[in-house]
Enzyme design. Sequence first.
Site, PDB file in Angstrom:
ATOM      1  CG  HIS A 153     -30.026  23.268 -14.839  1.00 18.50           C
ATOM      2  ND1 HIS A 153     -30.603  22.157 -15.403  1.00 18.50           N
ATOM      3  CD2 HIS A 153     -29.927  24.183 -15.838  1.00 18.50           C
ATOM      4  CE1 HIS A 153     -30.833  22.372 -16.692  1.00 18.50           C
ATOM      5  NE2 HIS A 153     -30.435  23.603 -16.972  1.00 18.50           N
ATOM      6  CB  SER A 274     -33.444  24.369  17.659  1.00 17.69           C
ATOM      7  OG  SER A 274     -33.051  23.173  18.289  1.00 17.69           O
ATOM      8  CE  LYS A 280     -31.673  24.324  13.213  1.00 19.67           C
ATOM      9  NZ  LYS A 280     -31.461  23.943  11.839  1.00 19.67           N
ATOM     10  CD  GLU A 287     -38.885  24.951   7.849  1.00 21.33           C
ATOM     11  OE1 GLU A 287     -38.886  23.751   8.103  1.00 21.33           O
ATOM     12  OE2 GLU A 287     -38.359  25.802   8.588  1.00 21.33           O
TER      13      GLU A 287
END
Length: 454
Positions: A153, A274, A280, A287
């Site tokens: 979980h 970024s 970043k 992804e």
Amino acid sequence: MWGGRFSSSPSALMEAINASIDFDKRLYAQDVQGSIAHSAMLAKQGIIAESDRDAIHQGLQRVLGEIESGNFTFSTALEDIHMNVESRLREIIGDPAARLHTARSRNDQVATDTRLWVREAHDRAEEQLTNLIKALLDKAEAHAATVMPGFTHLQSAQPVTFGHHLMAYVEMFGRDRSRFRDSRKRLNECPLGAGALAGTSFPIDRHMTAKALGFDGPTRNSLDTVSDRDSLLEFMAAASICAMHLSRLAEETIIWMSAPFGFVKLPDRWTTGSSMMPQKRNPDAAELVRGKTGRVIGSLVSLLTVMKGLPLAYAKDMQEDKEPLFDAADTLEIVLAATTGMIQDLEPVPERMAAVAGAGFSTATDLADWLVRSLNIPFRDAHHVTGRIVSEAEKRGCSFEELPLEVMQAVEPKIHKGIYDVLGVENSVRSRTSFGGTSPVRVAEQVAWWRSQV
Ligand code: ARG
């Protein structure tokens, strides 16, 4: 190709909706290969002359060379790869080219070409999966004893080792590899010779063409042969399951890389920055592995949907099989390669993993098990006692190991200081020696077994 029956040429829109050459040109090598095998068989059976066969073979080699060197003009008016190749062959060798299509239809021809293509895609996937498994084995072996939190979980559950976690993916990719192997066996029957749908009256030898093209034998039912796309569907189904596994690994990599976790580092070559936020480092490759999975699954659903309402035998709907097939195969190829690269370059941060491995009272099960083993308390009662100890620790804002013995004894008087031995994450992990468990010795065994499989 069918001018005899028609009095006018197709409208521009008819040509546009009908043509598949823009994508099925990728089947050129398989198409030439199939035509070489077919014409060799026709000559052997006395259906065409040996001199025609020789002309066809030489001409096809030239067509192949023209396509490979980029000197071939594909024509939309000629619809597809089959007619483009044959038409050029006719320009090169003249009349003998017109004999090539004896005892053959584009229906068995396209079925043969796509099977040959998807067979190679199977082999590529299998090889890439083997490489990925090897990369995971190397990391798992190096980190067989690196403790990390295990989750259910996405809540701290029990400590595990990083090696064990990676080996879970080895199991998944191992199953994926066997799915490709399995479906490859089933697809390895040759469609050539099924004709348009009913076979042919010419004395062809389907065993000969099957053998020449590396198939185990010919398909058995001509109707099924020209209307079957199972081999593509099975490839896409195996690819979808595999992509789903890759996506889960990508998702975990993304979570592990995030600052609050900080479990792993990925070098710059797998990340981007970024344009606005200077701090970043984004895990774009992971992804995209996750994101591209949608395309692979979409391809499978797309072809299943095309096929589900088709009466036997061939219908032009089936031409819609190629774009999803190519896209699924291309996508799988790049996500497998990227994942293997990322795994090779992934740097775990054992200190971070260890620091949070004990969080959330992840050794509570060890405590309960100790009560069962050392004090002979039934497990259900031990579960209850442990729960009360957890809430005492929570109240004091401390870990199990920091909890004074008296506090535990107030919950269960028989508890003694031996309990501290099982509360640490290292001990917890080491104790899980059941077959398939997370203990470093078991992980090393899993690695050794898989090494014998790659
Ligand atoms: N381009 C066609 C396809 O991919 C080849 C088969 C055409 N057959 C036909 N009967 N029109 O399906």
